[in-house]
Design a protein around this motif. Structure first.
Motif, PDB file in Angstrom:
ATOM      1  N   PHE A  12       0.830  -1.206   0.000  1.00  0.00           N
ATOM      2  CA  PHE A  12       0.000   0.000   0.000  1.00  0.00           C
ATOM      3  C   PHE A  12       0.862   1.251   0.000  1.00  0.00           C
ATOM      4  N   TYR A  13       0.333   2.305  -0.624  1.00  0.00           N
ATOM      5  CA  TYR A  13       0.864   3.658  -0.427  1.00  0.00           C
ATOM      6  C   TYR A  13      -0.212   4.369   0.385  1.00  0.00           C
ATOM      7  N   GLY A  14      -0.007   4.493   1.671  1.00  0.00           N
ATOM      8  CA  GLY A  14      -1.062   5.023   2.525  1.00  0.00           C
ATOM      9  C   GLY A  14      -2.269   4.108   2.455  1.00  0.00           C
ATOM     10  N   GLN A  17      -4.025   0.796  -2.290  1.00  0.00           N
ATOM     11  CA  GLN A  17      -3.360  -0.489  -2.488  1.00  0.00           C
ATOM     12  C   GLN A  17      -2.778  -0.581  -3.892  1.00  0.00           C
ATOM     13  N   ALA A  18      -1.486  -0.909  -3.979  1.00  0.00           N
ATOM     14  CA  ALA A  18      -0.812  -0.999  -5.278  1.00  0.00           C
ATOM     15  C   ALA A  18      -0.587  -2.458  -5.695  1.00  0.00           C
ATOM     16  N   LEU A  19      -0.287  -3.327  -4.732  1.00  0.00           N
ATOM     17  CA  LEU A  19      -0.096  -4.757  -5.047  1.00  0.00           C
ATOM     18  C   LEU A  19      -1.204  -5.574  -4.386  1.00  0.00           C
ATOM     19  N   GLY A  36       4.785  -5.726 -17.607  1.00  0.00           N
ATOM     20  CA  GLY A  36       3.444  -5.192 -17.388  1.00  0.00           C
ATOM     21  C   GLY A  36       3.407  -3.748 -17.842  1.00  0.00           C
ATOM     22  N   ARG A  37       2.208  -3.265 -18.155  1.00  0.00           N
ATOM     23  CA  ARG A  37       2.068  -1.886 -18.618  1.00  0.00           C
ATOM     24  C   ARG A  37       2.413  -0.900 -17.496  1.00  0.00           C
ATOM     25  N   ASN A  38       2.427   0.368 -17.840  1.00  0.00           N
ATOM     26  CA  ASN A  38       2.703   1.418 -16.850  1.00  0.00           C
ATOM     27  C   ASN A  38       1.745   1.322 -15.662  1.00  0.00           C
ATOM     28  N   GLY A  39       2.309   1.471 -14.480  1.00  0.00           N
ATOM     29  CA  GLY A  39       1.478   1.544 -13.280  1.00  0.00           C
ATOM     30  C   GLY A  39       0.926   0.214 -12.795  1.00  0.00           C
ATOM     31  N   MET A  40       1.410  -0.907 -13.327  1.00  0.00           N
ATOM     32  CA  MET A  40       0.863  -2.215 -12.950  1.00  0.00           C
ATOM     33  C   MET A  40       1.522  -2.793 -11.691  1.00  0.00           C
ATOM     34  N   GLY A  41       2.628  -2.170 -11.251  1.00  0.00           N
ATOM     35  CA  GLY A  41       3.206  -2.577  -9.974  1.00  0.00           C
ATOM     36  C   GLY A  41       4.623  -3.116 -10.012  1.00  0.00           C
ATOM     37  N   LYS A  42       5.320  -2.918 -11.120  1.00  0.00           N
ATOM     38  CA  LYS A  42       6.673  -3.485 -11.225  1.00  0.00           C
ATOM     39  C   LYS A  42       7.639  -2.843 -10.222  1.00  0.00           C
ATOM     40  N   THR A  43       7.677  -1.514 -10.230  1.00  0.00           N
ATOM     41  CA  THR A  43       8.589  -0.826  -9.303  1.00  0.00           C
ATOM     42  C   THR A  43       8.179  -1.078  -7.853  1.00  0.00           C
ATOM     43  N   THR A  44       6.884  -1.090  -7.598  1.00  0.00           N
ATOM     44  CA  THR A  44       6.422  -1.336  -6.225  1.00  0.00           C
ATOM     45  C   THR A  44       6.844  -2.732  -5.759  1.00  0.00           C
ATOM     46  N   THR A  45       6.791  -3.709  -6.662  1.00  0.00           N
ATOM     47  CA  THR A  45       7.225  -5.069  -6.309  1.00  0.00           C
ATOM     48  C   THR A  45       8.702  -5.064  -5.912  1.00  0.00           C
ATOM     49  N   PRO A  84      18.258   1.135  -8.744  1.00  0.00           N
ATOM     50  CA  PRO A  84      16.913   1.699  -8.806  1.00  0.00           C
ATOM     51  C   PRO A  84      16.693   2.540 -10.045  1.00  0.00           C
ATOM     52  N   GLU A  85      15.435   2.827 -10.315  1.00  0.00           N
ATOM     53  CA  GLU A  85      15.074   3.739 -11.391  1.00  0.00           C
ATOM     54  C   GLU A  85      15.700   5.080 -11.035  1.00  0.00           C
ATOM     55  N   GLY A  86      16.397   5.708 -11.966  1.00  0.00           N
ATOM     56  CA  GLY A  86      17.021   6.995 -11.650  1.00  0.00           C
ATOM     57  C   GLY A  86      18.256   6.737 -10.818  1.00  0.00           C
ATOM     58  N   ASP A 155      16.009  -1.909 -12.373  1.00  0.00           N
ATOM     59  CA  ASP A 155      14.711  -1.285 -12.664  1.00  0.00           C
ATOM     60  C   ASP A 155      14.910  -0.242 -13.762  1.00  0.00           C
ATOM     61  N   GLU A 156      14.511  -0.588 -14.967  1.00  0.00           N
ATOM     62  CA  GLU A 156      14.601   0.326 -16.115  1.00  0.00           C
ATOM     63  C   GLU A 156      16.020   0.869 -16.301  1.00  0.00           C
ATOM     64  N   ALA A 157      16.954  -0.058 -16.423  1.00  0.00           N
ATOM     65  CA  ALA A 157      18.371   0.323 -16.497  1.00  0.00           C
ATOM     66  C   ALA A 157      18.714   1.131 -17.744  1.00  0.00           C
ATOM     67  N   ASP A 187      12.173  -3.653 -17.907  1.00  0.00           N
ATOM     68  CA  ASP A 187      12.542  -2.770 -19.012  1.00  0.00           C
ATOM     69  C   ASP A 187      11.395  -2.703 -20.001  1.00  0.00           C
ATOM     70  N   LYS A 188      11.239  -1.547 -20.599  1.00  0.00           N
ATOM     71  CA  LYS A 188      10.093  -1.363 -21.497  1.00  0.00           C
ATOM     72  C   LYS A 188      10.351  -1.887 -22.905  1.00  0.00           C
ATOM     73  N   THR A 189      11.637  -2.027 -23.276  1.00  0.00           N
ATOM     74  CA  THR A 189      11.944  -2.438 -24.643  1.00  0.00           C
ATOM     75  C   THR A 189      12.013  -3.956 -24.730  1.00  0.00           C
TER      76      THR A 189
HETATM   77  P1  ATP Z   1       5.944   2.254 -14.463  1.00  0.00           P
HETATM   78  O1  ATP Z   1       6.324   1.374 -15.599  1.00  0.00           O
HETATM   79  O2  ATP Z   1       5.105   3.420 -14.877  1.00  0.00           O
HETATM   80  O3  ATP Z   1       7.095   2.622 -13.579  1.00  0.00           O
HETATM   81  P2  ATP Z   1       5.113   0.197 -12.570  1.00  0.00           P
HETATM   82  O4  ATP Z   1       4.566  -1.041 -13.168  1.00  0.00           O
HETATM   83  O5  ATP Z   1       6.496   0.175 -12.074  1.00  0.00           O
HETATM   84  O6  ATP Z   1       4.910   1.388 -13.597  1.00  0.00           O
HETATM   85  P3  ATP Z   1       4.391   1.174  -9.984  1.00  0.00           P
HETATM   86  O7  ATP Z   1       5.274   2.358 -10.094  1.00  0.00           O
HETATM   87  O8  ATP Z   1       4.810   0.075  -9.101  1.00  0.00           O
HETATM   88  O9  ATP Z   1       4.103   0.581 -11.440  1.00  0.00           O
HETATM   89  O10 ATP Z   1       2.935   1.673  -9.570  1.00  0.00           O
HETATM   90  C1  ATP Z   1       1.882   0.801  -9.163  1.00  0.00           C
HETATM   91  C2  ATP Z   1       0.712   1.617  -8.647  1.00  0.00           C
HETATM   92  O11 ATP Z   1       1.076   2.273  -7.444  1.00  0.00           O
HETATM   93  C3  ATP Z   1       0.234   2.686  -9.594  1.00  0.00           C
HETATM   94  O12 ATP Z   1      -1.168   2.743  -9.536  1.00  0.00           O
HETATM   95  C4  ATP Z   1       0.845   3.950  -9.053  1.00  0.00           C
HETATM   96  O13 ATP Z   1       0.043   5.055  -9.348  1.00  0.00           O
HETATM   97  C5  ATP Z   1       0.885   3.665  -7.566  1.00  0.00           C
HETATM   98  N1  ATP Z   1       2.010   4.358  -6.928  1.00  0.00           N
HETATM   99  C6  ATP Z   1       3.323   4.215  -7.239  1.00  0.00           C
HETATM  100  N2  ATP Z   1       4.100   4.961  -6.430  1.00  0.00           N
HETATM  101  C7  ATP Z   1       3.254   5.608  -5.589  1.00  0.00           C
HETATM  102  C8  ATP Z   1       3.433   6.536  -4.518  1.00  0.00           C
HETATM  103  N3  ATP Z   1       4.649   6.942  -4.135  1.00  0.00           N
HETATM  104  N4  ATP Z   1       2.321   6.978  -3.886  1.00  0.00           N
HETATM  105  C9  ATP Z   1       1.080   6.554  -4.247  1.00  0.00           C
HETATM  106  N5  ATP Z   1       0.853   5.691  -5.243  1.00  0.00           N
HETATM  107  C10 ATP Z   1       1.912   5.210  -5.911  1.00  0.00           C
END
Ligand code: ATP
Length: 228
Positions: A12-14, A17-19, A36-45, A84-86, A155-157, A187-189
């Motif tokens: 969770f972010y607050g 719920q992200a995962l 997975g597409r943007n925002g699907m949870g890769k970085t959060t994982t 990490p990313e960045g 993460d997105e090297a 990675d996106k490519t």
């Molecule tokens: P991307 O390819 O865009 O980096 P991703 O698959 O890595 O996407 P995450 O960054 O893990 O996805 O995001 C998963 C979900 O958690 C998204 O809905 C995103 O909006 C949300 N999220 C990510 N970081 C935060 C944060 N710091 N605070 C609140 N919500 C967040």
């Protein structure tokens, strides 16, 4: 042998719920693509595995040890090296000082990193802040390798980098993988990612929805989950 096993991760972010139940494994010596597409949870994982954004539920087992409750520096010490990313390096230390500051005993040494990234070798006495974005990314990967991790997480090297530098970085990733390094990578490519992967894990809306080999990732699956 299973090196990393993630099961039922909920993060969770607050209150948000992200995962919602991420599960997959990485075997020793294997390169796994987390997709997975943007925002699907890769970085959060990845952040959950490293305890940077701790999971509220689920289990993370690394090398036979439950690590869900360990602080980030302890996770790192057990052998998870994150890029990490960045990228993040010490801007005022030289390239070589950055690498040495990360060093822990093992097969990766300054010499090995210099051979892997000749551009870093050429710039070893320059402060990290004078490097290009791509060179800083190389340095970030070099620093992670200098810790001699059992699992390297990328993460997105190659994101946002010039084509020539991307090629250098993929070449380095292929080299370290051929050397038996376990890798978890985002990675996106896909054209660059898939040839390096032994296994793919696809996330959708914070859940594992597909796992399999790159060869099994047919067009229908790609269209459905990756929007290609
Ligand atoms: P991307 O390819 O865009 O980096 P991703 O698959 O890595 O996407 P995450 O960054 O893990 O996805 O995001 C998963 C979900 O958690 C998204 O809905 C995103 O909006 C949300 N999220 C990510 N970081 C935060 C944060 N710091 N605070 C609140 N919500 C967040």
């Amino acid at each position: 042998m299973t090196l990393l096993a993630v099961d039922g991760l909920e993060t969770f972010y607050g209150k948000s719920q992200a995962l919602f139940g991420v599960e997959f494994t990485v075997a020793e010596g294997e390169a796994v693509a987390l997709m997975g597409r943007n925002g699907m949870g890769k970085t959060t994982t990845i952040r959950s595995i490293c305890h940077l954004t701790p999971a509220r539920r689920g289990r993370i087992n690394f090398a036979g040890k439950e690590i869900s409750d360990l602080a980030p520096h302890k996770v790192a010490r057990l052998g998870i090296g994150l890029v990490p990313e960045g990228r993040r390096c010490f801007p005022n230390l030289t390239v070589e000082e950055n690498l040495l500051a990360a060093a822990r005993p093992g097969k990766w040494t300054l010499q090995g990193i210099n051979a892997l990234f000749p551009r870093l070798a050429e710039r070893r006495t320059q402060p990290a802040r004078t490097l290009s974005g791509g060179e800083q990314q190389m340095l970030a990967i070099g620093r992670a390798l200098m810790t001699n991790p059992r699992l390297l997480i990328l993460d997105e090297a190659t994101e946002g980098l010039a084509p020539v530098i991307r090629q250098d970085i993929w070449h380095a990733i292929r080299t370290i993988r051929a050397d038996g390094q376990s890798i978890l990578m985002v990675d996106k490519t896909l054209s660059e990612l898939l040839p390096v992967a032994d296994h793919c894990v696809i996330l959708e809306k914070g859940k594992t929805v597909w796992t399999g080999t790159p060869a099994a990732l047919d067009t229908a699956t790609q269209e459905r989950f990756l929007g290609v």
